[in-house]
Design a protein around this motif. Structure first.
Motif, PDB file in Angstrom:
ATOM      1  N   ASN A   1       0.840  -1.188   0.000  1.00  0.00           N
ATOM      2  CA  ASN A   1       0.000   0.000   0.000  1.00  0.00           C
ATOM      3  C   ASN A   1       0.879   1.243   0.000  1.00  0.00           C
ATOM      4  O   ASN A   1       2.099   1.160   0.173  1.00  0.00           O
TER       5      ASN A   1
ATOM      6  N   GLY B   1      -2.103   1.386  -6.157  1.00  0.00           N
ATOM      7  CA  GLY B   1      -3.408   1.849  -5.692  1.00  0.00           C
ATOM      8  C   GLY B   1      -4.364   0.726  -5.374  1.00  0.00           C
ATOM      9  O   GLY B   1      -5.302   0.897  -4.594  1.00  0.00           O
TER      10      GLY B   1
ATOM     11  N   ASN C   1      -5.121  -0.001  -1.834  1.00  0.00           N
ATOM     12  CA  ASN C   1      -5.745   1.067  -1.053  1.00  0.00           C
ATOM     13  C   ASN C   1      -7.206   1.313  -1.430  1.00  0.00           C
ATOM     14  O   ASN C   1      -7.791   2.312  -1.012  1.00  0.00           O
TER      15      ASN C   1
ATOM     16  N   TYR D   1      -6.707   7.563   0.757  1.00  0.00           N
ATOM     17  CA  TYR D   1      -5.723   7.595  -0.327  1.00  0.00           C
ATOM     18  C   TYR D   1      -5.609   9.001  -0.907  1.00  0.00           C
ATOM     19  O   TYR D   1      -4.514   9.452  -1.268  1.00  0.00           O
TER      20      TYR D   1
ATOM     21  N   PHE E   1      -1.836  10.247  -1.068  1.00  0.00           N
ATOM     22  CA  PHE E   1      -1.150  10.266  -2.357  1.00  0.00           C
ATOM     23  C   PHE E   1      -0.369  11.568  -2.584  1.00  0.00           C
ATOM     24  O   PHE E   1       0.844  11.532  -2.863  1.00  0.00           O
TER      25      PHE E   1
ATOM     26  N   GLN F   1      -3.347   5.266 -13.634  1.00  0.00           N
ATOM     27  CA  GLN F   1      -4.612   5.046 -12.938  1.00  0.00           C
ATOM     28  C   GLN F   1      -4.877   3.541 -12.902  1.00  0.00           C
ATOM     29  O   GLN F   1      -4.610   2.840 -13.886  1.00  0.00           O
TER      30      GLN F   1
ATOM     31  N   LEU G   1     -11.561   4.763  -6.210  1.00  0.00           N
ATOM     32  CA  LEU G   1     -10.117   4.973  -6.163  1.00  0.00           C
ATOM     33  C   LEU G   1      -9.641   5.660  -7.437  1.00  0.00           C
ATOM     34  O   LEU G   1      -8.836   6.589  -7.388  1.00  0.00           O
TER      35      LEU G   1
ATOM     36  N   GLN H   1      -7.665   9.241  -7.846  1.00  0.00           N
ATOM     37  CA  GLN H   1      -6.444   9.407  -8.632  1.00  0.00           C
ATOM     38  C   GLN H   1      -6.591  10.511  -9.662  1.00  0.00           C
ATOM     39  O   GLN H   1      -5.651  11.279  -9.900  1.00  0.00           O
TER      40      GLN H   1
END
Length: 486
Positions: free
Chosen positions: A215, A274, A277, A284, A288, A310, A324, A328
């Protein structure tokens, strides 16, 4: 003259790594010993002040000569035997030698000057060019067979390790562009570097440090995670029971697999991570940008470019990976000098590891070529949802980065959904339209007469079908901000 042959490299550097991890300040009698990242076959960043550190006997004078300069440098190791040279590299070229003389002579050979990139993340970055058991990389056998040591791509893979506090060396060695080495190297990293080398016509050095199932917090320093209540750091100061994998414990990979590289000059970073997570996208979203700030602080080389993939669609719960991906996308605005390669079209329904790794590497290379190296005439940023407008019972969606418009390659768009105020989404008909030189997507459904929200491919798994005319896919997105239950 004693040359640094392969046996000595492996033996000496493994020994150094063990010593430094246990006790950073160690006396090593005579003869220069260098961290493993500085070795035969390495690529140094061109046109940059670079550092080379090492150890010898405390207080001993060390002389360094580089083949591209007539001038030499001499300095004295400190009381612990440490030294660090700084030197200016020329424009791309080589091969060169670097000689260290502290009474004994050590020579680094076959050194190139060019462009150096760090490649990091979890299993999708770790996956080698050859693929792995029952998981192929498309085109891998051809690429491996065509590998040629005369093509100046050099690779360094950091061996997996963890540490509770930062260490100053890792285990690894630089290798040439031979089939046997390419097969084992990161597929995404290699395809990225191969594309750069072909276009820039200079040597490319790739430093690969990744670990499957890791992670993001494992790659971050203790300092960067202090004060984040969701992150527990007790394992750094005591032995605590945990169900987490070693590569999922905060800071352990930063300490062992990032920190030892900090003095090595790089042009930038590519990142593919990712999936580990997805259970907490909002966390995240905080971690990030902090990770990138932390990485840049560790290397202390300014705001170098940071390009990331991604995560591709893959089945989880209904929305986990979609949320997620959304985070991103948002982080591109929060991270300076960053860019994201969209992978909506390459996900695998039965495997978290897409087999089309070449597209990933090339899309990251587009970002580097266009954004870092200033090349023109091609697209590197995917079209991105910008705004919506309700017109009667339809919604018109506008996009940015869509200079040549959008396409579904003349196929029906199947990934759009539309909802009214009841927040119930229904499959929608969607069409790419053009009005007054502006391209948009019009979305509607007979089940929704007063639409308020639209989603595109906003599911854990979907096969993207909306692209820019340049061929770059559009990310999944939603126009609403409704909670997880919706």
């Amino acid at each position: 003259m004693i040359r640094l042959q392969s046996f000595y490299i492996v033996f000496g550097k493994v020994f150094l790594s063990i010593c430094l991890a246990a006790l950073p300040l160690v006396n090593i009698s005579a003869k220069v010993v260098l961290p493993s990242i500085f070795g035969d076959n390495m690529v140094l960043q061109q046109n940059r002040e670079v550092k080379i550190s090492g150890m010898t006997e405390p207080g001993r004078k060390v002389k360094m000569c580089v083949a591209w300069s007539k001038e030499s440098q001499t300095l004295k190791a400190d009381k612990s035997g440490n030294f660090q040279f700084k030197m200016q590299t020329p424009s791309a070229g080589g091969p060169y030698e670097i000689t260290f003389d502290d009474g004994d002579i050590v020579v680094l050979e076959n050194i190139l000057i060019g462009e150096v990139w760090l490649c990091s993340g979890q299993s999708n970055m770790q996956m080698p060019v050859r693929g792995q058991l029952n998981q192929p990389v498309i085109g891998s056998n051809r690429i491996i067979a065509q590998a040629d040591p005369q093509i100046p791509i050099r690779m360094f893979t950091v061996e997996k390790a963890t540490a509770k506090s930062p260490v100053t060396d890792c285990i690894g060695s630089w290798v040439e562009n031979a089939s046997v080495h390419v097969a084992e190297f990161s597929a995404v990293g290699y395809f990225f570097g191969q594309y750069l080398q072909r276009q820039l016509k200079v040597p490319v050095g790739l430093i690969h440090t990744s670990w499957g199932a890791s992670n993001i917090q494992a790659w971050m320093s203790e300092e960067s995670l202090r004060g984040i209540p969701e992150i527990n750091l007790d394992h750094l100061t005591s032995d605590v029971e945990t169900k987490l994998l070693p590569q999922q414990l905060p800071c352990l990979l930063h300490n062992a697999m990032i920190y030892p590289l900090k003095d090595y000059a790089i042009r930038g970073v590519i990142w593919y991570q990712g999936e580990s997570n997805v259970q907490n996208p909002e966390l995240y979203g905080k971690l990030f940008p902090a990770f990138v700030t932390d990485l840049r602080s560790t290397f202390a080389q300014g705001d170098f470019p940071f390009y990331y993939a991604q995560i591709a669609p893959f089945p989880l719960t209904k929305f986990e990976s979609a949320r997620l991906r959304e985070v991103q996308m948002r982080c591109m605005r929060d991270i300076s000098r960053s860019g994201m390669a969209v992978l909506m079209d390459i996900g695998e329904q039965k495997c978290i590891h897409p087999s089309r790794k070449m597209e990933v590497g090339e899309r990251l290379a587009y970002w580097a070529l266009g954004d870092t190296y200033g090349k023109k005439g091609f697209a590197y940023a995917s079209p991105e949802y910008d705004s919506m407008k309700v017109v009667k019972d339809k919604v018109r969606l506008s996009f940015k980065n869509d200079e040549l418009g959008l396409t579904s390659y003349y196929k029906e768009l199947k990934n759009f959904e539309i909802a009214g105020e009841d927040k119930v989404f229904y499959p929608a008909k969607a069409y790419i339209m053009k009005r007054e030189n502006k391209v948009y997507v019009e979305v509607g459904s007979q089940a929704v007469t007063n639409p308020v929200a639209v989603r595109y491919a906003f599911k854990s798994f979907a096969v993207g079908d909306l692209f820019g005319v340049t061929g770059l896919p559009v990310s999944s997105f939603r126009t609403d901000d409704w909670g997880p239950e919706n």
